[in-house]
Scaffold this active site. Structure first.
Site, PDB file in Angstrom:
ATOM      1  N   TYR A 196      -6.186   4.105   6.398  1.00 39.22           N
ATOM      2  CA  TYR A 196      -4.987   3.305   7.068  1.00 39.22           C
ATOM      3  C   TYR A 196      -5.176   3.451   8.539  1.00 39.22           C
ATOM      4  CZ  TYR A 196      -0.057   1.482   7.961  1.00 39.22           C
ATOM      5  OH  TYR A 196       0.790   0.984   8.530  1.00 39.22           O
TER       6      TYR A 196
ATOM      7  N   LYS B 121      -6.207   0.350  10.988  1.00 37.19           N
ATOM      8  CA  LYS B 121      -5.273  -0.088  12.018  1.00 37.19           C
ATOM      9  C   LYS B 121      -5.824   0.008  13.316  1.00 37.19           C
ATOM     10  CE  LYS B 121      -1.705  -1.449   9.323  1.00 37.19           C
ATOM     11  NZ  LYS B 121      -1.183  -2.839   9.165  1.00 37.19           N
TER      12      LYS B 121
ATOM     13  N   ILE C 187       9.914   1.338  10.222  1.00 32.50           N
ATOM     14  CA  ILE C 187      10.952   0.199  10.152  1.00 32.50           C
ATOM     15  C   ILE C 187      11.294   0.007   8.477  1.00 32.50           C
ATOM     16  CG2 ILE C 187      11.000  -2.524   9.900  1.00 32.50           C
ATOM     17  CD1 ILE C 187      10.338  -1.050  12.781  1.00 32.50           C
TER      18      ILE C 187
HETATM   19  N1  LIG Z   1       7.407  -0.631   7.559  1.00 32.31           N
HETATM   20  C1  LIG Z   1       6.881   0.149   8.452  1.00 32.31           C
HETATM   21  O1  LIG Z   1       7.428   1.178   9.039  1.00 32.31           O
HETATM   22  C2  LIG Z   1       5.843  -0.035   9.222  1.00 32.31           C
HETATM   23  C3  LIG Z   1       5.148   0.638  10.212  1.00 32.31           C
HETATM   24  C4  LIG Z   1       4.023   0.231  10.689  1.00 32.31           C
HETATM   25  C5  LIG Z   1       3.098  -0.956  10.435  1.00 32.31           C
HETATM   26  N2  LIG Z   1       3.866  -1.561   9.133  1.00 32.31           N
HETATM   27  C6  LIG Z   1       3.027  -2.487   8.909  1.00 32.31           C
HETATM   28  O2  LIG Z   1       3.702  -3.858   8.688  1.00 32.31           O
HETATM   29  C7  LIG Z   1       3.002  -4.939   7.765  1.00 32.31           C
HETATM   30  C8  LIG Z   1       4.033  -5.102   6.742  1.00 32.31           C
HETATM   31  O3  LIG Z   1       4.586  -3.990   5.862  1.00 32.31           O
HETATM   32  P1  LIG Z   1       6.068  -3.806   5.459  1.00 32.31           P
HETATM   33  O4  LIG Z   1       6.339  -2.747   5.910  1.00 32.31           O
HETATM   34  O5  LIG Z   1       6.917  -5.066   5.675  1.00 32.31           O
HETATM   35  O6  LIG Z   1       5.809  -3.463   3.914  1.00 32.31           O
HETATM   36  P2  LIG Z   1       6.190  -4.300   2.491  1.00 32.31           P
HETATM   37  O7  LIG Z   1       5.620  -3.632   1.304  1.00 32.31           O
HETATM   38  O8  LIG Z   1       7.703  -4.783   2.510  1.00 32.31           O
HETATM   39  O9  LIG Z   1       5.204  -5.644   3.123  1.00 32.31           O
HETATM   40  C9  LIG Z   1       4.047  -5.888   2.890  1.00 32.31           C
HETATM   41  C10 LIG Z   1       3.556  -7.129   2.458  1.00 32.31           C
HETATM   42  O10 LIG Z   1       2.163  -7.218   2.142  1.00 32.31           O
HETATM   43  C11 LIG Z   1       1.716  -7.994   1.093  1.00 32.31           C
HETATM   44  N3  LIG Z   1       0.555  -7.689   0.513  1.00 32.31           N
HETATM   45  C12 LIG Z   1      -0.108  -6.421   0.275  1.00 32.31           C
HETATM   46  N4  LIG Z   1      -1.378  -6.515  -0.216  1.00 32.31           N
HETATM   47  C13 LIG Z   1      -1.533  -7.705  -0.267  1.00 32.31           C
HETATM   48  C14 LIG Z   1      -2.578  -8.655  -0.696  1.00 32.31           C
HETATM   49  N5  LIG Z   1      -3.820  -8.003  -1.085  1.00 32.31           N
HETATM   50  N6  LIG Z   1      -2.587  -9.838  -0.643  1.00 32.31           N
HETATM   51  C15 LIG Z   1      -1.465 -10.583  -0.037  1.00 32.31           C
HETATM   52  N7  LIG Z   1      -0.327  -9.735   0.343  1.00 32.31           N
HETATM   53  C16 LIG Z   1      -0.220  -8.467   0.196  1.00 32.31           C
HETATM   54  C17 LIG Z   1       2.949  -7.583   0.106  1.00 32.31           C
HETATM   55  O11 LIG Z   1       2.907  -8.172  -1.082  1.00 32.31           O
HETATM   56  C18 LIG Z   1       4.121  -7.404   1.006  1.00 32.31           C
HETATM   57  O12 LIG Z   1       4.665  -8.912   0.919  1.00 32.31           O
HETATM   58  C19 LIG Z   1       1.944  -3.788   7.302  1.00 32.31           C
HETATM   59  O13 LIG Z   1       0.839  -4.547   7.676  1.00 32.31           O
HETATM   60  C20 LIG Z   1       2.252  -2.231   7.575  1.00 32.31           C
HETATM   61  O14 LIG Z   1       1.048  -1.853   7.706  1.00 32.31           O
HETATM   62  C21 LIG Z   1       4.873  -1.323   8.730  1.00 32.31           C
END
Ligand SMILES: NC(=O)c1ccc[n+]([C@@H]2O[C@H](COP(=O)([O-])OP(=O)(O)OC[C@H]3O[C@@H](n4cnc5c(N)ncnc54)[C@H](O)[C@@H]3O)[C@@H](O)[C@H]2O)c1
Length: 254
Positions: A159, A163, A192
């Site tokens: 990861y 990133k 988040i």
């Molecule tokens: N939530 C946090 O604290 C946080 C922090 C830093 C970065 N992020 C980043 O934010 C982004 C969204 O994450 P989130 O927190 O909303 O999580 P989440 O799990 O709610 O959403 C992730 C989304 O990506 C989709 N996904 C995963 N693999 C996939 C694939 N192979 N094909 C199509 N869709 C796919 C999932 O179905 C989902 O809709 C990610 O890139 C994550 O790394 C999140």
């Protein structure tokens, strides 16, 4: 005169739009007037996002696409062009955290899955999105990164590497296409509250420890990221490109 942040007439593509940050961002872009292509692997959940945008008078369509499948990514962008005729905004958001394990116990399968979903897919999305945007004279791309884009996330070398790579792709494309009207930026969310994070925070002690590390004292919500993305996609951010925006309650500034 158009309202600040108004996105009327724009066509926006959001990947991973069936949940969390992607869903909130698709909904907000729709509310600001963009026609939204909701890209999701899970059609039923993606449709919920589509319906929620339509329910408040917006325009949205579902595009099924798995970010682990290169052909799906090309077809996804083609589908946006077929249905809406252009692409102005792309939020490359889909991502997974991957299996947490000490570095020396990681295996090639986990590495491959996280690199494909979080990095190679962003490269492929950008490649096809940029080609589409060049045809209509410009556009805006926002890549969803993470604090792990600039700092190590222990137990998650895949990861962390993915990133870090997303920031490299963001800067490379921002510089290469700035003169052709394409802006490219990255967002680094902090903690988040989304399904992805929640599974790590079920234990109240783990949650309390996480919150204690946030100077703002609270977890962020998906809407906090959505608003930042909508800003970067708007005309208000017309001279911002190649930037990394931290939306994290001041976590990364220590
Ligand atoms: N939530 C946090 O604290 C946080 C922090 C830093 C970065 N992020 C980043 O934010 C982004 C969204 O994450 P989130 O927190 O909303 O999580 P989440 O799990 O709610 O959403 C992730 C989304 O990506 C989709 N996904 C995963 N693999 C996939 C694939 N192979 N094909 C199509 N869709 C796919 C999932 O179905 C989902 O809709 C990610 O890139 C994550 O790394 C999140």
């Amino acid at each position: 005169m158009a309202e600040p942040f108004d996105l009327s007439g724009k066509v926006a593509l959001v990947t991973g739009a069936s949940s969390g940050i992607g869903q909130a961002t698709a909904q907000l872009l729709g509310l600001r007037g963009a026609r939204v292509a909701v890209a999701a692997r899970n059609a039923a959940r993606g449709l919920e996002t589509v319906e929620s945008i339509r329910a408040v008078g917006g325009t949205a369509t579902l595009i099924e696409a798995d970010m682990e499948v290169a052909a799906d990514i090309e077809t996804m962008v083609e589908a946006v062009l077929e249905q809406f005729g252009r692409l102005d905004i792309a939020f490359n958001n889909a991502g997974i955290t991957g299996r947490a394990a000490p570095f020396h116990e990681q295996d090639l399968d986990d590495w491959g899955e996280v690199i494909m979903t979080n990095l190679t897919s962003v490269f492929l999305c950008m490649k096809h999105e940029i080609a589409a945007m060049l045809r209509s004279g410009g556009g805006v791309i926002v890549n969803n990164c993470s604090g792990a884009g600039v700092m190590a996330a222990p137990g998650l070398p895949h990861y962390t590497a993915a990133k870090h790579g997303v920031l490299g792709l963001t800067k490379a494309a921002a510089k290469e296409y700035a003169a052709q009207g394409i802006r490219v930026n990255a967002i680094c969310p902090g903690f988040i509250e989304t399904p992805q994070l929640s599974r790590f925070l079920e234990d109240p002690e783990v949650r309390a420890a996480a919150v204690s590390g946030i100077p703002a004292g609270v977890m962020g919500q998906p809407d906090d990221i959505a608003r930042a993305v909508a800003f970067l996609c708007s005309g208000e951010a017309a001279y911002i490109s190649g930037d990394t925006m931290f939306v994290d309650g001041a976590v990364m500034c220590r």
